[in-house]
Design a protein around this motif. Structure first.
Motif, PDB file in Angstrom:
ATOM      1  N   TYR A  17     -12.896   3.504  -8.307  1.00  0.00           N
ATOM      2  CA  TYR A  17     -11.540   3.870  -7.912  1.00  0.00           C
ATOM      3  C   TYR A  17     -10.549   3.381  -8.962  1.00  0.00           C
ATOM      4  O   TYR A  17     -10.791   2.391  -9.649  1.00  0.00           O
ATOM      5  N   THR A  18      -9.441   4.074  -9.048  1.00  0.00           N
ATOM      6  CA  THR A  18      -8.285   3.506  -9.729  1.00  0.00           C
ATOM      7  C   THR A  18      -7.175   3.386  -8.695  1.00  0.00           C
ATOM      8  O   THR A  18      -7.114   4.151  -7.728  1.00  0.00           O
ATOM      9  N   VAL A  19      -6.327   2.403  -8.879  1.00  0.00           N
ATOM     10  CA  VAL A  19      -5.150   2.268  -8.031  1.00  0.00           C
ATOM     11  C   VAL A  19      -3.946   2.148  -8.944  1.00  0.00           C
ATOM     12  O   VAL A  19      -3.888   1.302  -9.829  1.00  0.00           O
ATOM     13  N   LYS A  20      -3.007   3.055  -8.754  1.00  0.00           N
ATOM     14  CA  LYS A  20      -1.762   3.039  -9.522  1.00  0.00           C
ATOM     15  C   LYS A  20      -0.654   2.589  -8.584  1.00  0.00           C
ATOM     16  O   LYS A  20      -0.540   3.083  -7.466  1.00  0.00           O
ATOM     17  N   SER A  21       0.147   1.667  -9.030  1.00  0.00           N
ATOM     18  CA  SER A  21       1.222   1.155  -8.178  1.00  0.00           C
ATOM     19  C   SER A  21       2.549   1.191  -8.912  1.00  0.00           C
ATOM     20  O   SER A  21       2.609   1.006 -10.127  1.00  0.00           O
ATOM     21  N   PHE A  29       1.591  -0.179 -12.705  1.00  0.00           N
ATOM     22  CA  PHE A  29       0.300  -0.801 -12.972  1.00  0.00           C
ATOM     23  C   PHE A  29      -0.805   0.228 -12.733  1.00  0.00           C
ATOM     24  O   PHE A  29      -0.713   1.049 -11.822  1.00  0.00           O
ATOM     25  N   THR A  30      -1.844   0.176 -13.514  1.00  0.00           N
ATOM     26  CA  THR A  30      -3.053   0.941 -13.237  1.00  0.00           C
ATOM     27  C   THR A  30      -4.237  -0.012 -13.298  1.00  0.00           C
ATOM     28  O   THR A  30      -4.437  -0.700 -14.293  1.00  0.00           O
ATOM     29  N   ASN A  31      -4.992  -0.069 -12.212  1.00  0.00           N
ATOM     30  CA  ASN A  31      -6.142  -0.962 -12.119  1.00  0.00           C
ATOM     31  C   ASN A  31      -7.398  -0.165 -11.791  1.00  0.00           C
ATOM     32  O   ASN A  31      -7.339   0.899 -11.163  1.00  0.00           O
ATOM     33  N   LYS A  32      -8.531  -0.686 -12.206  1.00  0.00           N
ATOM     34  CA  LYS A  32      -9.825  -0.086 -11.915  1.00  0.00           C
ATOM     35  C   LYS A  32     -10.547  -0.963 -10.902  1.00  0.00           C
ATOM     36  O   LYS A  32     -10.671  -2.168 -11.089  1.00  0.00           O
ATOM     37  N   ILE A  33     -11.007  -0.349  -9.813  1.00  0.00           N
ATOM     38  CA  ILE A  33     -11.694  -1.067  -8.755  1.00  0.00           C
ATOM     39  C   ILE A  33     -13.162  -0.646  -8.734  1.00  0.00           C
ATOM     40  O   ILE A  33     -13.471   0.537  -8.580  1.00  0.00           O
ATOM     41  N   LEU A  75       0.804  -1.219   0.000  1.00  0.00           N
ATOM     42  CA  LEU A  75       0.000   0.000   0.000  1.00  0.00           C
ATOM     43  C   LEU A  75       0.837   1.268   0.000  1.00  0.00           C
ATOM     44  O   LEU A  75       0.375   2.320  -0.447  1.00  0.00           O
ATOM     45  N   ASN A  76       2.053   1.197   0.527  1.00  0.00           N
ATOM     46  CA  ASN A  76       2.901   2.386   0.526  1.00  0.00           C
ATOM     47  C   ASN A  76       3.387   2.753  -0.866  1.00  0.00           C
ATOM     48  O   ASN A  76       3.964   3.815  -1.065  1.00  0.00           O
ATOM     49  N   ASN A  77       3.190   1.864  -1.839  1.00  0.00           N
ATOM     50  CA  ASN A  77       3.638   2.121  -3.207  1.00  0.00           C
ATOM     51  C   ASN A  77       2.474   2.309  -4.173  1.00  0.00           C
ATOM     52  O   ASN A  77       2.638   2.165  -5.378  1.00  0.00           O
ATOM     53  N   VAL A  78       1.296   2.611  -3.651  1.00  0.00           N
ATOM     54  CA  VAL A  78       0.149   2.768  -4.535  1.00  0.00           C
ATOM     55  C   VAL A  78      -0.504   4.124  -4.319  1.00  0.00           C
ATOM     56  O   VAL A  78      -0.319   4.777  -3.293  1.00  0.00           O
ATOM     57  N   GLU A  79      -1.246   4.532  -5.316  1.00  0.00           N
ATOM     58  CA  GLU A  79      -2.002   5.778  -5.251  1.00  0.00           C
ATOM     59  C   GLU A  79      -3.462   5.485  -5.605  1.00  0.00           C
ATOM     60  O   GLU A  79      -3.763   5.035  -6.704  1.00  0.00           O
ATOM     61  N   PHE A  80      -4.358   5.702  -4.649  1.00  0.00           N
ATOM     62  CA  PHE A  80      -5.784   5.507  -4.887  1.00  0.00           C
ATOM     63  C   PHE A  80      -6.406   6.823  -5.342  1.00  0.00           C
ATOM     64  O   PHE A  80      -6.109   7.888  -4.803  1.00  0.00           O
ATOM     65  N   SER A  81      -7.271   6.762  -6.329  1.00  0.00           N
ATOM     66  CA  SER A  81      -8.038   7.922  -6.776  1.00  0.00           C
ATOM     67  C   SER A  81      -9.464   7.485  -7.056  1.00  0.00           C
ATOM     68  O   SER A  81      -9.695   6.368  -7.528  1.00  0.00           O
ATOM     69  N   SER A  82     -10.422   8.356  -6.744  1.00  0.00           N
ATOM     70  CA  SER A  82     -11.824   8.035  -7.017  1.00  0.00           C
ATOM     71  C   SER A  82     -12.294   8.869  -8.205  1.00  0.00           C
ATOM     72  O   SER A  82     -11.963  10.050  -8.323  1.00  0.00           O
ATOM     73  N   TYR A  83     -13.061   8.232  -9.088  1.00  0.00           N
ATOM     74  CA  TYR A  83     -13.470   8.876 -10.330  1.00  0.00           C
ATOM     75  C   TYR A  83     -14.933   8.617 -10.632  1.00  0.00           C
ATOM     76  O   TYR A  83     -15.544   7.691 -10.115  1.00  0.00           O
ATOM     77  N   SER A  84     -15.466   9.462 -11.518  1.00  0.00           N
ATOM     78  CA  SER A  84     -16.818   9.276 -12.029  1.00  0.00           C
ATOM     79  C   SER A  84     -16.790   9.361 -13.541  1.00  0.00           C
ATOM     80  O   SER A  84     -16.061  10.168 -14.121  1.00  0.00           O
ATOM     81  N   ASN A 143     -12.185  13.772  -5.747  1.00  0.00           N
ATOM     82  CA  ASN A 143     -11.528  14.429  -4.614  1.00  0.00           C
ATOM     83  C   ASN A 143     -11.463  13.531  -3.384  1.00  0.00           C
ATOM     84  O   ASN A 143     -12.148  13.731  -2.391  1.00  0.00           O
ATOM     85  N   LEU A 144     -10.597  12.543  -3.465  1.00  0.00           N
ATOM     86  CA  LEU A 144     -10.436  11.534  -2.420  1.00  0.00           C
ATOM     87  C   LEU A 144      -9.404  11.971  -1.384  1.00  0.00           C
ATOM     88  O   LEU A 144      -8.373  12.546  -1.721  1.00  0.00           O
ATOM     89  N   ARG A 145      -9.705  11.693  -0.114  1.00  0.00           N
ATOM     90  CA  ARG A 145      -8.733  11.890   0.959  1.00  0.00           C
ATOM     91  C   ARG A 145      -8.616  10.579   1.735  1.00  0.00           C
ATOM     92  O   ARG A 145      -9.622   9.972   2.091  1.00  0.00           O
ATOM     93  N   TYR A 146      -7.379  10.143   1.975  1.00  0.00           N
ATOM     94  CA  TYR A 146      -7.173   8.922   2.742  1.00  0.00           C
ATOM     95  C   TYR A 146      -5.773   8.960   3.356  1.00  0.00           C
ATOM     96  O   TYR A 146      -4.930   9.760   2.977  1.00  0.00           O
ATOM     97  N   ARG A 147      -5.558   8.076   4.307  1.00  0.00           N
ATOM     98  CA  ARG A 147      -4.231   7.967   4.928  1.00  0.00           C
ATOM     99  C   ARG A 147      -3.933   6.506   5.220  1.00  0.00           C
ATOM    100  O   ARG A 147      -4.739   5.807   5.837  1.00  0.00           O
ATOM    101  N   ILE A 148      -2.775   6.062   4.757  1.00  0.00           N
ATOM    102  CA  ILE A 148      -2.315   4.700   5.017  1.00  0.00           C
ATOM    103  C   ILE A 148      -1.534   4.689   6.325  1.00  0.00           C
ATOM    104  O   ILE A 148      -0.699   5.566   6.560  1.00  0.00           O
TER     105      ILE A 148
END
Length: 310
Positions: free
Chosen positions: A126-130, A141-145, A110-119, A205-210
């Motif tokens: 969400y997308t997660v880029k690692s 990698f770019t994945n769609k969740i 998780l420390n090597n990924v970036e979560f973003s929320s989209y519409s 506009n996602l906010r999160y903390r690992i």
């Protein structure tokens, strides 16, 4: 007779209000409920004790994967062959359980990924880029969740370099994902598809903390770390430019914003756009000058045209 009816109406109204307040109180979800449910199930997701306590930790965070205003829980841990196992859980607060929805094995924690929320249109995801940088290879990698009853993770894009000299970045290889298979492509085609995909999306506009929770952390320490993650948990569901709040950004929002600026009112006398609502205001203040004006109408028209939103 009229007086009696009035008294009855007042009593019924008071009873109704108190009942509805009780329901809200009973169903209210507190931070403490969420954190305790996670910690009461710590054996499910937190790494077990081994000979080397330095490696006994899990990266965790909270995300609203189905956009219902309530958080879901994600943990990441080391797995064999330098892989990392992502575990996605729904919080069953009534029964104090974690219900696992899905797992994902990936080379990045998780420390090597970036979560973003989209519409996109009426779909939210969400997308997660690692980034994985283990010599002699580096991969992106770019994945769609997406979320229904279970978590669904679809790979979108990938590029990697495999060389004994990581300074030789001309060795990058580019891939699109076609029916879950890697398809070799050129850098220009990769960038074109990648940029086109994200230009069609609206960032929510996602906010999160690992946070990192070790096996050796006390209950109180783990509680405080989860509280830090929860305090940063939010998804702004106000879409950029969605002035009429129908969940779609199109020319109707331009008209709605124009009417608001012109001073039109709703039938109850309220303004079309509640400018005291900070989240809504920030999404409609297209040029970010702190006021709503014709300049925002123009900026919204350009935004819709640029992103091909109709």
């Amino acid at each position: 007779m009229k007086f009696s009816r009035k008294i009855i109406a007042i009593i019924l109204s008071a009873f109704s209000l108190s009942s509805s307040f009780s329901m809200v109180q009973a169903n209210a979800v507190s931070d403490d409920d969420i954190i305790k449910t996670i910690l009461d199930n710590r054996s499910v997701w937190n790494l077990k004790k081994s000979n080397n306590d330095d490696y006994n930790y899990s990266y965790v965070l909270l995300l609203d994967l189905n956009f219902d205003g309530k958080p879901e829980f994600i943990s990441s841990e080391n797995a064999p062959l330098s892989q990392h196992l992502y575990k996605f859980y729904d919080l069953d607060l009534n029964n104090k359980n974690l219900n696992k929805m899905s797992e994902l094995m990936m080379s990045a924690n998780l420390n090597n990924v970036e979560f973003s929320s989209y519409s996109y249109s009426n779909e939210r995801f969400y997308t997660v880029k690692s980034l994985v940088n283990n010599s002699p290879q580096t991969r992106y990698f770019t994945n769609k969740i997406t979320f229904d009853k279970e978590i669904s993770i679809n790979p979108l894009f990938q590029k990697y370099i495999y060389t004994n000299d990581l300074s030789q970045y001309d060795s990058w290889l580019y891939y699109d994902i076609d029916k879950e298979n890697l398809v070799n492509t050129t850098e220009s085609d990769y960038n074109r598809r990648y940029e086109k995909y994200f230009s069609d999306l609206t960032n929510l506009n996602l906010r999160y903390r690992i946070v990192e929770i070790k096996y050796t952390d006390s209950y109180d320490t783990a509680y405080e770390k989860l509280k830090q993650s929860l305090d940063n948990f939010s998804v702004d569901l106000y879409l950029n430019g969605d002035s009429n709040q129908d969940g779609i950004v199109n020319v109707n929002d331009v008209t709605y914003l124009q009417m608001h600026i012109a001073g039109n009112k709703n039938t109850d006398g309220s303004t079309f756009i509640d400018e005291t609502n900070k989240q809504l205001f920030n999404c409609v203040d297209m040029n970010k000058d702190g006021k709503l004006s014709v300049a925002d109408v123009t900026a919204l028209q350009i935004y819709i045209s640029k992103n091909k939103l109709f």
